[in-house]
Write a protein that holds these residues in place. Sequence first.
Motif, short mmCIF file in Angstrom:
data_model
loop_
_atom_site.label_atom_id
_atom_site.label_comp_id
_atom_site.label_asym_id
_atom_site.label_seq_id
_atom_site.Cartn_x
_atom_site.Cartn_y
_atom_site.Cartn_z
N VAL A 1 1.89 3.00 9.57
CA VAL A 1 2.29 2.40 10.95
C VAL A 1 1.99 0.67 11.18
CG1 VAL A 1 2.72 2.33 12.75
CG2 VAL A 1 2.05 3.90 11.42
N GLU A 2 3.13 -0.78 11.67
CA GLU A 2 2.90 -1.46 11.66
C GLU A 2 3.19 -1.58 13.31
OE1 GLU A 2 4.33 -5.91 11.55
OE2 GLU A 2 5.70 -4.98 10.44
N ARG A 3 1.90 -1.61 14.24
CA ARG A 3 2.05 -1.30 15.19
C ARG A 3 3.00 -2.79 16.28
NH1 ARG A 3 -2.46 2.09 17.82
NH2 ARG A 3 -1.80 1.79 18.85
N LEU A 4 3.52 -2.54 16.93
CA LEU A 4 4.43 -3.23 18.05
C LEU A 4 3.19 -4.06 18.69
CD1 LEU A 4 7.53 -1.33 18.66
CD2 LEU A 4 7.63 -2.94 16.51
N LYS A 5 4.12 -5.84 19.08
CA LYS A 5 3.02 -6.60 19.57
C LYS A 5 3.11 -6.07 20.80
CE LYS A 5 0.95 -9.13 15.84
NZ LYS A 5 1.25 -7.71 14.90
N PRO A 6 2.31 -6.03 21.73
CA PRO A 6 2.92 -5.77 23.57
C PRO A 6 3.54 -7.91 23.76
CG PRO A 6 0.17 -6.12 23.36
CD PRO A 6 0.89 -6.33 21.38
N LEU A 7 4.49 -7.72 25.05
CA LEU A 7 5.85 -8.76 25.35
C LEU A 7 4.74 -9.01 26.42
CD1 LEU A 7 8.87 -7.04 24.88
CD2 LEU A 7 7.48 -8.70 24.05
N GLN B 1 -1.59 -9.94 7.38
CA GLN B 1 -0.55 -8.61 8.25
C GLN B 1 -1.46 -7.31 8.51
OE1 GLN B 1 3.65 -8.05 6.26
NE2 GLN B 1 3.99 -8.10 8.37
N GLU B 2 -1.63 -6.80 9.87
CA GLU B 2 -2.72 -6.39 9.79
C GLU B 2 -2.07 -4.51 10.16
OE1 GLU B 2 -5.29 -6.43 13.37
OE2 GLU B 2 -5.97 -8.29 12.45
N PHE B 3 -2.19 -3.31 9.44
CA PHE B 3 -1.66 -2.82 10.16
C PHE B 3 -2.60 -1.19 10.14
CE2 PHE B 3 0.72 -4.60 6.74
CZ PHE B 3 1.83 -5.00 6.78
N THR B 4 -1.64 0.26 10.63
CA THR B 4 -2.98 1.08 11.09
C THR B 4 -2.23 1.62 9.93
OG1 THR B 4 -2.85 0.14 12.94
CG2 THR B 4 -3.80 2.57 12.55
N VAL B 5 -3.62 3.36 9.69
CA VAL B 5 -2.64 4.03 9.09
C VAL B 5 -3.33 5.05 9.32
CG1 VAL B 5 -3.11 5.91 6.92
CG2 VAL B 5 -3.30 3.05 6.68
N TYR B 6 -2.54 6.47 9.44
CA TYR B 6 -2.53 7.50 10.50
C TYR B 6 -2.13 8.76 9.29
CZ TYR B 6 -2.28 5.13 15.12
OH TYR B 6 -2.56 4.48 15.92
N ARG B 7 -2.63 9.79 9.92
CA ARG B 7 -1.93 11.13 9.73
C ARG B 7 -0.95 11.84 10.08
NH1 ARG B 7 -6.41 13.05 6.26
NH2 ARG B 7 -5.38 14.48 5.35
N ASP B 8 -0.34 12.53 9.12
CA ASP B 8 1.76 12.65 9.53
C ASP B 8 0.72 13.64 10.76
OD1 ASP B 8 4.44 12.49 9.44
OD2 ASP B 8 3.95 15.04 8.63
N GLU B 9 0.83 14.14 10.99
CA GLU B 9 0.20 15.20 12.05
C GLU B 9 -0.66 14.26 13.49
OE1 GLU B 9 -4.15 16.34 11.21
OE2 GLU B 9 -2.91 17.33 9.99
N LEU C 1 0.66 -1.49 -0.14
CA LEU C 1 -0.14 0.00 -0.09
C LEU C 1 0.93 1.46 0.04
CD1 LEU C 1 -2.84 1.09 0.02
CD2 LEU C 1 -2.33 1.59 2.81
N VAL C 2 0.50 2.35 -1.37
CA VAL C 2 1.35 2.93 -0.99
C VAL C 2 -0.30 4.67 -0.72
CG1 VAL C 2 2.57 4.41 -2.10
CG2 VAL C 2 2.86 2.40 -2.93
N PRO C 3 1.04 4.86 0.19
CA PRO C 3 -0.26 6.00 1.03
C PRO C 3 -0.49 7.44 0.09
CG PRO C 3 0.92 4.65 2.79
CD PRO C 3 1.71 4.35 1.29
N LEU C 4 -1.24 7.74 0.25
CA LEU C 4 -1.57 9.10 -0.17
C LEU C 4 -1.82 10.12 0.37
CD1 LEU C 4 -5.03 8.46 -2.87
CD2 LEU C 4 -2.43 8.50 -3.26
N LEU C 5 -0.92 11.39 -0.03
CA LEU C 5 -0.86 12.30 0.63
C LEU C 5 -0.14 12.45 2.02
CD1 LEU C 5 -4.78 13.60 0.64
CD2 LEU C 5 -2.74 14.47 -1.18
N ASP C 6 -0.53 12.82 3.25
CA ASP C 6 -0.03 12.86 4.42
C ASP C 6 -0.13 11.55 5.80
OD1 ASP C 6 -2.44 13.44 5.11
OD2 ASP C 6 -1.38 14.87 6.90
N ARG C 7 -0.50 10.36 4.45
CA ARG C 7 -1.15 9.44 5.38
C ARG C 7 0.72 8.47 5.50
NH1 ARG C 7 -5.72 10.46 2.07
NH2 ARG C 7 -7.40 10.82 3.39
#
Length: 109
Positions: A25-31, A93-101, A16-22
């Motif tokens: 992120v691959e969240r780290l799994k809790p230990l 795989q699971e990811f999360t998309v955030y805005r840069d801000e 996935l190539v994010p657009l604009l300022d997205r």
Amino acid sequence: GGGGGRGAHVMAARRLVPLLDRVLVERLKPLEKSVGGVLLPDSAASKVNEGVVVAVGPGGRTRDGELVPMGVKEGDKVLLPEYGGAAVKLGDQEFTVYRDEEIVGVLVD
């Protein structure tokens, strides 16, 4: 002349190539493990607000059309907000998309 070689090679995994300022992120799994022999309560291990940047967009644009550079880059370890972001599943795989801000900051070891 210039022939277009687009789509000639197929990636094994979808990217996935994010657009604009997205930011993807691959969240780290809790230990689950204990730290120094002390078992952590579930609440402490339930959510880790850290992740690794997998991909970034080119950046947002101002009203004048100027490119706003991104604050993070691929491979950065980042601190994530407790809420927000859009869950995305690519393959298994699971990811999360955030805005840069939305990204709180970059973690430097």
